[in-house]
Design a protein around this motif. Structure first.
Motif, mmCIF file in Angstrom:
data_model
loop_
_atom_site.group_PDB
_atom_site.id
_atom_site.type_symbol
_atom_site.label_atom_id
_atom_site.label_comp_id
_atom_site.label_asym_id
_atom_site.label_seq_id
_atom_site.Cartn_x
_atom_site.Cartn_y
_atom_site.Cartn_z
ATOM 1 N N ILE A 45 4.767 -10.218 6.509
ATOM 2 C CA ILE A 45 5.996 -9.416 6.593
ATOM 3 C C ILE A 45 5.669 -8.110 7.312
ATOM 4 O O ILE A 45 4.666 -7.445 7.008
ATOM 5 N N TRP A 46 6.562 -7.739 8.259
ATOM 6 C CA TRP A 46 6.315 -6.611 9.153
ATOM 7 C C TRP A 46 7.493 -5.633 9.122
ATOM 8 O O TRP A 46 8.629 -6.027 8.853
ATOM 9 N N ASP A 47 7.186 -4.366 9.454
ATOM 10 C CA ASP A 47 8.219 -3.337 9.602
ATOM 11 C C ASP A 47 8.917 -3.535 10.943
ATOM 12 O O ASP A 47 8.271 -3.572 11.997
ATOM 13 N N PHE A 48 10.238 -3.662 10.911
ATOM 14 C CA PHE A 48 11.035 -3.941 12.106
ATOM 15 C C PHE A 48 10.945 -2.791 13.110
ATOM 16 O O PHE A 48 10.999 -3.004 14.327
ATOM 17 N N GLN A 49 10.810 -1.561 12.610
ATOM 18 C CA GLN A 49 10.833 -0.396 13.498
ATOM 19 C C GLN A 49 9.466 -0.106 14.125
ATOM 20 O O GLN A 49 9.370 0.238 15.302
ATOM 21 N N THR A 50 8.414 -0.256 13.331
ATOM 22 C CA THR A 50 7.085 0.163 13.803
ATOM 23 C C THR A 50 6.153 -1.007 14.123
ATOM 24 O O THR A 50 5.127 -0.818 14.768
ATOM 25 N N GLY A 51 6.498 -2.194 13.624
ATOM 26 C CA GLY A 51 5.610 -3.327 13.821
ATOM 27 C C GLY A 51 4.404 -3.304 12.913
ATOM 28 O O GLY A 51 3.456 -4.078 13.095
ATOM 29 N N LYS A 52 4.431 -2.457 11.905
ATOM 30 C CA LYS A 52 3.301 -2.352 10.977
ATOM 31 C C LYS A 52 3.324 -3.520 9.990
ATOM 32 O O LYS A 52 4.374 -3.911 9.495
ATOM 33 N N LEU A 53 2.149 -4.073 9.696
ATOM 34 C CA LEU A 53 2.036 -5.160 8.726
ATOM 35 C C LEU A 53 2.239 -4.605 7.323
ATOM 36 O O LEU A 53 1.517 -3.727 6.880
ATOM 37 N N ILE A 54 3.234 -5.144 6.609
ATOM 38 C CA ILE A 54 3.582 -4.653 5.275
ATOM 39 C C ILE A 54 2.926 -5.489 4.185
ATOM 40 O O ILE A 54 2.375 -4.958 3.226
ATOM 41 N N LYS A 55 2.984 -6.822 4.324
ATOM 42 C CA LYS A 55 2.438 -7.684 3.279
ATOM 43 C C LYS A 55 1.975 -9.006 3.890
ATOM 44 O O LYS A 55 2.652 -9.577 4.757
ATOM 45 N N THR A 56 0.826 -9.476 3.396
ATOM 46 C CA THR A 56 0.291 -10.771 3.812
ATOM 47 C C THR A 56 0.165 -11.672 2.602
ATOM 48 O O THR A 56 -0.346 -11.244 1.559
ATOM 49 N N GLN A 57 0.627 -12.877 2.748
ATOM 50 C CA GLN A 57 0.477 -13.863 1.667
ATOM 51 C C GLN A 57 -1.004 -14.150 1.425
ATOM 52 O O GLN A 57 -1.795 -14.223 2.362
ATOM 53 N N GLU A 58 -1.371 -14.281 0.150
ATOM 54 C CA GLU A 58 -2.749 -14.645 -0.200
ATOM 55 C C GLU A 58 -3.030 -16.039 0.355
ATOM 56 O O GLU A 58 -2.359 -17.004 -0.002
ATOM 57 N N PRO A 59 -4.021 -16.184 1.217
ATOM 58 C CA PRO A 59 -4.276 -17.510 1.825
ATOM 59 C C PRO A 59 -4.675 -18.544 0.774
ATOM 60 O O PRO A 59 -5.376 -18.220 -0.186
ATOM 61 N N GLU A 60 -4.196 -19.785 0.955
ATOM 62 C CA GLU A 60 -4.647 -20.881 0.107
ATOM 63 C C GLU A 60 -6.072 -21.250 0.534
ATOM 64 O O GLU A 60 -6.386 -21.276 1.722
ATOM 65 N N LYS A 61 -6.944 -21.535 -0.421
ATOM 66 C CA LYS A 61 -8.360 -21.722 -0.142
ATOM 67 C C LYS A 61 -8.621 -22.974 0.701
ATOM 68 O O LYS A 61 -8.085 -24.040 0.421
ATOM 69 N N ASN A 62 -9.452 -22.785 1.715
ATOM 70 C CA ASN A 62 -9.942 -23.900 2.539
ATOM 71 C C ASN A 62 -8.811 -24.726 3.143
ATOM 72 O O ASN A 62 -8.895 -25.945 3.233
ATOM 73 N N GLU A 90 0.810 -1.217 0.000
ATOM 74 C CA GLU A 90 0.000 0.000 0.000
ATOM 75 C C GLU A 90 0.841 1.264 0.000
ATOM 76 O O GLU A 90 0.445 2.274 -0.558
ATOM 77 N N GLU A 91 2.002 1.248 0.636
ATOM 78 C CA GLU A 91 2.835 2.443 0.693
ATOM 79 C C GLU A 91 4.296 2.046 0.783
ATOM 80 O O GLU A 91 4.647 0.912 1.090
ATOM 81 N N ASP A 92 5.169 3.013 0.449
ATOM 82 C CA ASP A 92 6.596 2.759 0.525
ATOM 83 C C ASP A 92 7.045 2.747 1.981
ATOM 84 O O ASP A 92 6.432 3.348 2.861
ATOM 85 N N PHE A 93 8.161 2.100 2.226
ATOM 86 C CA PHE A 93 8.694 2.036 3.572
ATOM 87 C C PHE A 93 10.215 1.931 3.490
ATOM 88 O O PHE A 93 10.783 1.578 2.464
ATOM 89 N N GLU A 94 10.863 2.274 4.576
ATOM 90 C CA GLU A 94 12.313 2.162 4.654
ATOM 91 C C GLU A 94 12.667 1.385 5.910
ATOM 92 O O GLU A 94 11.901 1.329 6.866
ATOM 93 N N GLY A 95 13.862 0.816 5.914
ATOM 94 C CA GLY A 95 14.300 0.080 7.083
ATOM 95 C C GLY A 95 14.162 -1.405 6.930
ATOM 96 O O GLY A 95 13.817 -1.924 5.860
ATOM 97 N N GLU A 96 14.408 -2.098 8.037
ATOM 98 C CA GLU A 96 14.420 -3.555 7.997
ATOM 99 C C GLU A 96 13.006 -4.126 8.105
ATOM 100 O O GLU A 96 12.090 -3.497 8.630
ATOM 101 N N LEU A 97 12.892 -5.369 7.630
ATOM 102 C CA LEU A 97 11.631 -6.095 7.680
ATOM 103 C C LEU A 97 11.856 -7.439 8.350
ATOM 104 O O LEU A 97 12.950 -8.001 8.290
ATOM 105 N N PHE A 98 10.817 -7.969 8.955
ATOM 106 C CA PHE A 98 10.885 -9.336 9.471
ATOM 107 C C PHE A 98 9.615 -10.081 9.054
ATOM 108 O O PHE A 98 8.578 -9.477 8.741
#
Length: 789
Positions: free
Chosen positions: A249-266, A230-238
């Protein structure tokens, strides 16, 4: 039944050309630093597989105890394994050989890690201790450990002491990693939070709620980019993985959720571990259902590869793809596995919410229908050549209407117009699939119509088959009956009665108006579809026959059963011409390739075997052997004519003709001249026997044992035996395989003949030979007994 087969060649031999085995049965998974090798555990062994082509590189056999964990050195040269036997083994990854083994703890090792120099290995055990082992050279390092006491400990390995205890989590520690600059420690726990620690000061800096039971986490390398955010970010990710079964995947500094894998159905799986492949920028998820899923970080966690570790019980199989290059596999799970036979390529088809029981394909292999315990059948478009993994399989509709599990499905044989389903609710349904002819194919929200529903049987329906002309279909049930129906209106045309137990499979002949059925009464029957009478019965399986299929244009059958065997039958003669054995448990699934040259079987032992027709190859081999036999026979006749006894004896033994060899020795013995000092009547024959190889000597002793049982051949047998016992030392004779059994067979008849000769005093030299043989045999028996003691 057809009277004349014409030029049709009946099959008589099959061989396994490929076996799909379990690759991963749970536990630890690792990928080599060069990202070429996949290392997995299967029971008490570690399997090393080429990740690109699926070839088995090494099978590191265990010690009959389950592997608890292992680790690969960062240089990729060694694997360290531990099992419930408490033994740690160090393996050379280049040779597959053990370099060293030792006992490490008083309880099984649960976790293991190796330092970046590949010198130190740390082991954490159920005995509540952590140990560090120098596997190469001495170094000074810090070790960080987390345990089920909810605490993190920092250890100075030089002073061998704990320098800090980090307390904040309230549940088991499941993940630890360091930031790229080494300043911060990140920890994840089953308490659903991630903590960031100042590693130098050993203090807690931040706590991020993850809202998931965490099983694994790690830090991504600097400057990692992810598309579709959704937006650009800088710094490390975990990244994290856990009971939700998705990678985030999360922002190491803020704990913000950056990306979620598309769930496999059922899906219901949990992610038990994630392997970060830095070179190819992939996150590899290890799931609780023994699958290994690869997600590309840069493309927004898009799934790019799948490896199916464990197939569980193989319930059903179907060839799919226009060239029948893939197998669709139902494996006692909610998913269908799609396997490329020619390459190490998998697809997992998600959609059903309960175990998939049955499969069938369209006439061209591009559409698959699956039936499940979730009471539905799903229609799938299969495009195996599509490079985009997400577009290879698409659900084209869900057949909803049954009130119990669907146990069997069948597609139209000539078109995509309909399919049939049979259920434990004892009904059959005819589904209109004419919409599949439309170029703008629907999605999974489409609901095909059932044009008719019939209550078909009094018990579960196990099998449905459609005739080649799409005019009639047959059903087989646990109520022991087989019924024939009209496709157009679902009208019952007739019932085939005769099986004494439930009918497990039904199939139409490709050429005749007949069907073949298999049953729990251990028999296979062929029935007429015109007067519904039984034409033939085949007996030979020792347990339930689960599947039977026509082969060789309807002139043969292939069957499989609960006895773990496949049997090939010739219909005209009722003869079982071959039995194929490469399964250890019942064989549920059987499918035949269109050209009928390959048969695929799948069983409860998780094995899938591809059997290829090798009849022509075997016939050519047999003809060649017969030609060679004729040539050898001619050579032998020439040797005998020339009195070339050395080559004659060698050739006779290679032809395995003991009676001919006996006659040869007898002829030489009878031709002994007065004054001849040889034992056999020929000095050259004595020398030939004296110089026999170990294998030839063993074979000759077996011949002598058999000759010795007949008084007519006793004289020749004892003479040749005397040559052997006189010229070969007891040490040499004791090297022969099964020498004790050979001597046990020789001695009783030797004693009996000696007593007879001694009474008659007719052949003094033979009496001496026989007595001498008895004495040596007794001595050899004593030597054998001494060796056994």
């Amino acid at each position: 039944m057809p009277e004349a087969v014409g030029k049709l060649q009946l099959k008589s031999s099959f061989k396994t050309t490929q076996t799909i085995r379990p690759l991963y049965t749970g536990g630890k998974v690792a990928i080599s630093p060069d990202e070429n090798l996949l290392i997995t555990t299967v029971g008490d062994s570690v399997i090393v597989t080429d990740i690109h082509n699926g070839n088995n590189v090494f099978h590191l056999s265990g010690d009959s105890e389950l592997i608890t964990t292992f680790a690969i050195t960062p240089d990729g040269n060694q694997i360290i394994t531990s099992s419930r036997s408490l033994v740690v083994k160090i393996w050379d990854l280049k040779t597959g050989l053990i370099k060293k083994s030792f006992k490490a703890h008083e309880a099984p090792i649960i976790v293991m890690d190796i330092d970046p120099t590949s010198s130190l290995v740390a082991t954490g055990s159920a005995d509540s201790t952590v140990k560090v082992w120098d596997i190469d050279e001495n170094n000074q390092w810090t070790l960080i450990s987390g345990a089920d006491d909810c605490n993190i400990r920092v250890w100075d390995l030089q002073d061998r002491k704990c320098v800090a205890v980090l307390k904040s989590h309230v549940s088991m520690i499941r993940g630890l990693d360091m930031s790229n600059d080494g300043r911060f420690l990140i920890s994840g726990s089953r308490d659903k939070v991630v903590n960031i620690w100042d590693f130098n000061k050993k203090v807690l800096l931040k706590t991020f709620p993850i809202f998931e039971i965490i099983e694994t986490l790690g830090v991504l390398q600097p400057n990692t980019t992810i598309s579709n955010t959704e937006e650009d970010f800088e710094g490390e990710l975990f990244y994290t993985g856990g009971d939700k079964g998705i990678i985030r995947i999360w922002d190491f500094q803020t704990g913000k959720l950056i990306k979620t894998q598309e769930p496999e159905k059922n899906t219901k799986h949990v992610i038990s571990d994630i392997i970060y492949l830095r070179k190819s920028n992939l996150l590899t998820a290890i799931t609780s259902d023994q699958n290994i899923l690869f997600y590309h970080i840069n493309s927004g966690l898009r799934r790019v590869k799948q490896i199916i570790g464990y197939n569980d019980e193989i319930i059903d199989l179907a060839y799919v793809g226009k060239g029948e290059t893939h197998l669709a596999i139902a494996t006692n799970t909610e998913q269908i596995n799609l396997y490329n036979i020619k390459s190490f390529d998998f697809n997992i088809i998600y959609g059903h919410t309960d175990i998939v029981i049955c499969l069938d394909k369209s006439y061209d292999g591009t559409v698959l229908v699956s039936g499940s315990k979730d009471h539905t059948a799903r229609i799938w478009n299969i495009d195996v050549d599509n490079e985009n993994l997400d577009h290879r399989v698409k659900c084209l509709g869900i057949c909803i209407g049954h009130t119990a599990a669907i146990g069997t499905v069948a597609f139209s044989k000539k078109s995509l117009k309909f399919c049939l389903t049979g259920s434990q609710d004892r009904t059959i349904k005819y589904w209109d699939l004419s919409y599949l002819d439309d170029q703008s194919k629907p999605d999974e929200n489409f609901r095909p119509r059932a044009l008719y529903t019939n209550k078909a049987h009094d018990k579960d329906i196990n099998s449905i088959a459609v005739a080649p002309n799409d005019m009639i279909f047959a059903t087989g049930s646990q109520d022991k009956s087989v019924k024939i129906w009209s496709i157009n209106d679902g009208k019952l045309l007739g019932t085939c009665s005769g099986h004494k137990r439930g009918v497990w499979s039904v199939q139409f002949s490709p050429v005749d108006k007949t069907i073949v059925t298999s049953s729990g009464d251990k028999t296979i029957k062929i029935w007429s579809t015109t007067d519904f009478t039984c034409l033939k019965t085949f007996e030979g399986h020792t347990n339930t026959v689960l599947k039977a299929s026509f082969l060789t244009s309807g002139t043969q059958l292939m069957s499989c059963g609960s006895d773990g065997l496949l049997k090939l039958w010739t219909i005209k003669s009722n003869e079982c011409v071959a039995t194929l054995d490469n399964h250890t448990e019942k064989i549920w699934a059987l499918t035949v390739r269109k050209d009928e040259n390959v048969v695929v079987s799948g069983g409860a032992d998780s094995l899938i075997n591809l059997w290829e027709d090798c009849t022509t190859e075997e016939m050519e081999k047999r003809v060649k052997e017969e030609e060679e036999q004729i040539l050898k026979e001619q050579d032998l006749a020439n040797y005998l004519l020339k009195k070339d006894y050395k080559n004659a004896i060698t050739l006779t033994m290679s032809l395995n003709q003991p009676f001919r060899l006996l006659n040869l020795f007898t002829e030489i013995l009878n031709g002994r001249t007065e004054g001849d000092t040889s034992i056999t009547g020929s000095e050259s024959i004595d020398n030939i026997i004296t110089n026999l190889s170990k294998d030839d000597l063993e074979q000759l002793l077996k011949y002598i044992r058999d000759w010795n049982t007949n008084a007519k051949h006793f004289r020749t047998a004892q003479t040749i035996l005397h040559v052997i016992l006189k010229t070969f030392s007891s040490e040499k004779l004791l090297e022969i395989n099964g020498i004790k059994e050979l001597l046990d067979g020789l001695l009783p008849y030797t004693e009996r003949h000696y007593q007879r000769l001694d009474r008659m005093i007719t052949d003094s030299f033979l009496v001496d030979y026989t007595l001498h043989s008895m004495n040596i045999i007794d001595t050899l028996h004593m030597d054998i007994s001494d060796n056994e003691d």
